[in-house]
Design a protein around this motif. Sequence first.
Motif, PDB file in Angstrom:
ATOM      1  N   ARG A 149       0.823  -1.205   0.000  1.00 54.45           N
ATOM      2  CA  ARG A 149       0.000   0.000   0.000  1.00 54.45           C
ATOM      3  C   ARG A 149       0.859   1.258   0.000  1.00 54.45           C
ATOM      4  NH1 ARG A 149      -4.154   2.002   4.671  1.00 54.45           N
ATOM      5  NH2 ARG A 149      -2.195   1.979   5.835  1.00 54.45           N
ATOM      6  N   ALA A 150       1.970   1.231   0.721  1.00 52.26           N
ATOM      7  CA  ALA A 150       2.867   2.393   0.744  1.00 52.26           C
ATOM      8  C   ALA A 150       3.474   2.630  -0.634  1.00 52.26           C
ATOM      9  CB  ALA A 150       3.964   2.187   1.786  1.00 52.26           C
ATOM     10  N   ASP A 151       3.927   1.564  -1.289  1.00 49.02           N
ATOM     11  CA  ASP A 151       4.491   1.715  -2.636  1.00 49.02           C
ATOM     12  C   ASP A 151       3.447   2.240  -3.612  1.00 49.02           C
ATOM     13  OD1 ASP A 151       6.976   0.815  -1.820  1.00 49.02           O
ATOM     14  OD2 ASP A 151       6.531  -1.282  -2.275  1.00 49.02           O
ATOM     15  N   SER A 152       2.223   1.725  -3.528  1.00 46.10           N
ATOM     16  CA  SER A 152       1.160   2.185  -4.416  1.00 46.10           C
ATOM     17  C   SER A 152       0.835   3.656  -4.164  1.00 46.10           C
ATOM     18  CB  SER A 152      -0.086   1.330  -4.214  1.00 46.10           C
ATOM     19  OG  SER A 152      -1.132   1.760  -5.061  1.00 46.10           O
ATOM     20  N   THR A 153       0.801   4.047  -2.897  1.00 43.12           N
ATOM     21  CA  THR A 153       0.536   5.458  -2.565  1.00 43.12           C
ATOM     22  C   THR A 153       1.617   6.368  -3.134  1.00 43.12           C
ATOM     23  OG1 THR A 153      -0.586   4.805  -0.522  1.00 43.12           O
ATOM     24  CG2 THR A 153       0.192   7.078  -0.676  1.00 43.12           C
ATOM     25  N   LYS A 154       2.840   5.937  -3.008  1.00 41.47           N
ATOM     26  CA  LYS A 154       3.946   6.757  -3.514  1.00 41.47           C
ATOM     27  C   LYS A 154       3.886   6.899  -5.036  1.00 41.47           C
ATOM     28  CE  LYS A 154       8.502   6.846  -5.039  1.00 41.47           C
ATOM     29  NZ  LYS A 154       9.180   6.165  -6.161  1.00 41.47           N
ATOM     30  N   ASN A 155       3.631   5.783  -5.728  1.00 45.90           N
ATOM     31  CA  ASN A 155       3.613   5.818  -7.199  1.00 45.90           C
ATOM     32  C   ASN A 155       2.480   6.699  -7.723  1.00 45.90           C
ATOM     33  OD1 ASN A 155       5.808   4.067  -7.296  1.00 45.90           O
ATOM     34  ND2 ASN A 155       4.521   2.244  -7.369  1.00 45.90           N
ATOM     35  N   TRP A 156       1.278   6.533  -7.168  1.00 39.76           N
ATOM     36  CA  TRP A 156       0.145   7.313  -7.658  1.00 39.76           C
ATOM     37  C   TRP A 156       0.255   8.775  -7.237  1.00 39.76           C
ATOM     38  CZ3 TRP A 156      -2.423   5.874 -11.557  1.00 39.76           C
ATOM     39  CH2 TRP A 156      -2.680   4.534 -11.813  1.00 39.76           C
ATOM     40  N   LEU A 180      17.098   0.174   6.328  1.00 38.46           N
ATOM     41  CA  LEU A 180      17.670  -0.344   7.575  1.00 38.46           C
ATOM     42  C   LEU A 180      17.067  -1.705   7.926  1.00 38.46           C
ATOM     43  CD1 LEU A 180      17.789   2.871   9.797  1.00 38.46           C
ATOM     44  CD2 LEU A 180      19.712   1.686   8.721  1.00 38.46           C
ATOM     45  N   LEU A 181      15.761  -1.848   7.711  1.00 38.83           N
ATOM     46  CA  LEU A 181      15.123  -3.132   7.976  1.00 38.83           C
ATOM     47  C   LEU A 181      15.674  -4.221   7.061  1.00 38.83           C
ATOM     48  CD1 LEU A 181      12.937  -4.785   9.423  1.00 38.83           C
ATOM     49  CD2 LEU A 181      11.332  -4.043   7.645  1.00 38.83           C
ATOM     50  N   GLN A 182      15.926  -3.865   5.815  1.00 38.03           N
ATOM     51  CA  GLN A 182      16.499  -4.844   4.881  1.00 38.03           C
ATOM     52  C   GLN A 182      17.882  -5.281   5.342  1.00 38.03           C
ATOM     53  OE1 GLN A 182      15.142  -6.361   2.524  1.00 38.03           O
ATOM     54  NE2 GLN A 182      16.478  -6.768   0.797  1.00 38.03           N
ATOM     55  N   SER A 208      11.480   5.251   3.366  1.00 37.96           N
ATOM     56  CA  SER A 208      12.473   4.543   2.551  1.00 37.96           C
ATOM     57  C   SER A 208      13.752   4.268   3.338  1.00 37.96           C
ATOM     58  CB  SER A 208      12.794   5.352   1.289  1.00 37.96           C
ATOM     59  OG  SER A 208      11.629   5.552   0.513  1.00 37.96           O
ATOM     60  N   LYS A 209      14.178   5.242   4.137  1.00 31.77           N
ATOM     61  CA  LYS A 209      15.389   5.048   4.951  1.00 31.77           C
ATOM     62  C   LYS A 209      15.199   3.920   5.953  1.00 31.77           C
ATOM     63  CE  LYS A 209      18.320   7.452   8.293  1.00 31.77           C
ATOM     64  NZ  LYS A 209      18.547   8.720   9.031  1.00 31.77           N
ATOM     65  N   GLU A 231       8.841  14.241  -0.429  1.00 30.29           N
ATOM     66  CA  GLU A 231      10.174  14.693  -0.042  1.00 30.29           C
ATOM     67  C   GLU A 231      10.437  14.562   1.459  1.00 30.29           C
ATOM     68  OE1 GLU A 231      10.532  18.657  -1.425  1.00 30.29           O
ATOM     69  OE2 GLU A 231      10.332  18.129  -3.556  1.00 30.29           O
ATOM     70  N   GLY A 232       9.405  14.333   2.248  1.00 33.68           N
ATOM     71  CA  GLY A 232       9.592  14.215   3.688  1.00 33.68           C
ATOM     72  C   GLY A 232       9.251  12.845   4.223  1.00 33.68           C
ATOM     73  N   ASP A 233       7.958  12.557   4.322  1.00 35.80           N
ATOM     74  CA  ASP A 233       7.519  11.292   4.917  1.00 35.80           C
ATOM     75  C   ASP A 233       8.035  10.083   4.148  1.00 35.80           C
ATOM     76  OD1 ASP A 233       6.235  12.902   6.665  1.00 35.80           O
ATOM     77  OD2 ASP A 233       4.222  12.593   5.850  1.00 35.80           O
ATOM     78  N   TRP A 234       7.970  10.158   2.816  1.00 31.95           N
ATOM     79  CA  TRP A 234       8.376   8.978   2.048  1.00 31.95           C
ATOM     80  C   TRP A 234       9.878   8.727   2.151  1.00 31.95           C
ATOM     81  CZ3 TRP A 234       6.333   4.770   0.517  1.00 31.95           C
ATOM     82  CH2 TRP A 234       7.022   3.950  -0.376  1.00 31.95           C
ATOM     83  N   LYS A 235      10.673   9.760   2.214  1.00 32.49           N
ATOM     84  CA  LYS A 235      12.121   9.562   2.377  1.00 32.49           C
ATOM     85  C   LYS A 235      12.426   8.908   3.718  1.00 32.49           C
ATOM     86  CE  LYS A 235      13.954  13.101  -0.711  1.00 32.49           C
ATOM     87  NZ  LYS A 235      14.807  14.310  -0.826  1.00 32.49           N
TER      88      LYS A 235
END
Length: 449
Positions: A45-52, A161-163, A156-157, A149-153
């Motif tokens: 859902r996060a990836d879909s939100t970012k793309n759209w 770290l989780l990976q 992603s960070k 530029e804020g929340d999504w970065k």
Amino acid sequence: MDFNMKKLASDAGIFFTRAVQFTEEKFGQAEKTELDAHFESLLARADSTKNWTEKILRQTEVLLQPNPSARVEEFLYEKLDRKVPSRVTNGELLAQYMAEAASELGPTTPYGKTLIKVAEAEKRLGAAERDFIHTASINFLTPLRNFLEGDWKTISKERRLLQNRRLDLDASKARLKKAKAAEAKATCEGDTVPDFQETRPRNYILSASASATLEDTCRPPSWAEWKEDYPGGWRRPCFFLVPLNPSVTLARGCLSLPKDGKLWNDEVDKAEQELRVAQTEFDRQAEVTRLLLEGISSTHVNHLRCLHEFVESQTTYYAQCYRHMLDLQKQLGRFPGTFVGTAEPASPPLSSTSPTTAAATMPMGPSVADLAPPGEAALCLEEVAPPASGTRKARVLYDYEAADSSELALLADELITVYSLPGMDPDWLIGERGNKKGKVPVTYLELLS
């Protein structure tokens, strides 16, 4: 600048180790810790939100500013943290050209007068467009950019770290598995200890017990021994020690030591401790990432509010455009027969009876062609008489200024007599008030039964 070569080499070793591990996972050659289904759905859902959000943002920018060069210029000013210079809209530029043309061609001519009227309307349209762009940029584009530029970065960070924590966890599991397998093998054979580098990354340091054992039993080779075994003399062997005890032999990186089960127990204990630490760090990072991903719901609520504000500003803009164009049509004396939409308070509401229906129900008088003398196409109002079957009363809704002598000026709320003639434009009627007579627009009348 504090340049730590040892730390740089360690980080590079960790990077390549994780890269190899990640590649092996992709090819199914290494075990991988799977996330739970709910966590995976949050990631999707996060990836879909970012793309759209990116697509909606780009297309809205195109809608507000179709010129790509202007968009690039605004982007550069924004990145340089400088104020974007005010830019003339297309409507305002068109108004400027029309006003200059009217001034040069003659402002008193019919064409010049019309150019001036249209220029004023286009100027108002340009100002409305400027307000719409400004409002939409603040209320809609800015929140979308802030998210990307804020929340999504931040998300992603934390996901990176989780990976890394997951890769460390999987590496610890594999290390413990190999250590236990080697311990079991040594228990069965009881004579050799495999190279510890087989179960460690390249940047891993041997445990204290293993290092002490090697120091007590081996020494570095002399130059003669090194040159004898490596004629090239310049390639450093990766595992080359000379045994001090004749009972210790070295062959193919496998050091034969006296039987010592405690050494294997230490290695297994160390691997288990590393696994516990890696599992704790992974769980902690997974919880942090989960909280951020669940915050996407709040992002949707915020974007929903911004979307409502965008629709409201767009509605206001188009209502202003319609109002300005309707005023222009009033000035030019040409009006549409019908308009489908919501009428604004400042705009004339539509008559409940359409012009075509009104013309059909009005008493018909003599034809215009019959009244006009041969060779004369214009309507002679002096010779027009009301139809014999009678006329209808109409109430004037709005003030109307006659464009020429063939039209009748109207005042709001007054009552006039109207009728239609064959061959007339269905948007117009003949109106009479006292001894005055002229054409009147249907959209300004409320026909009374």
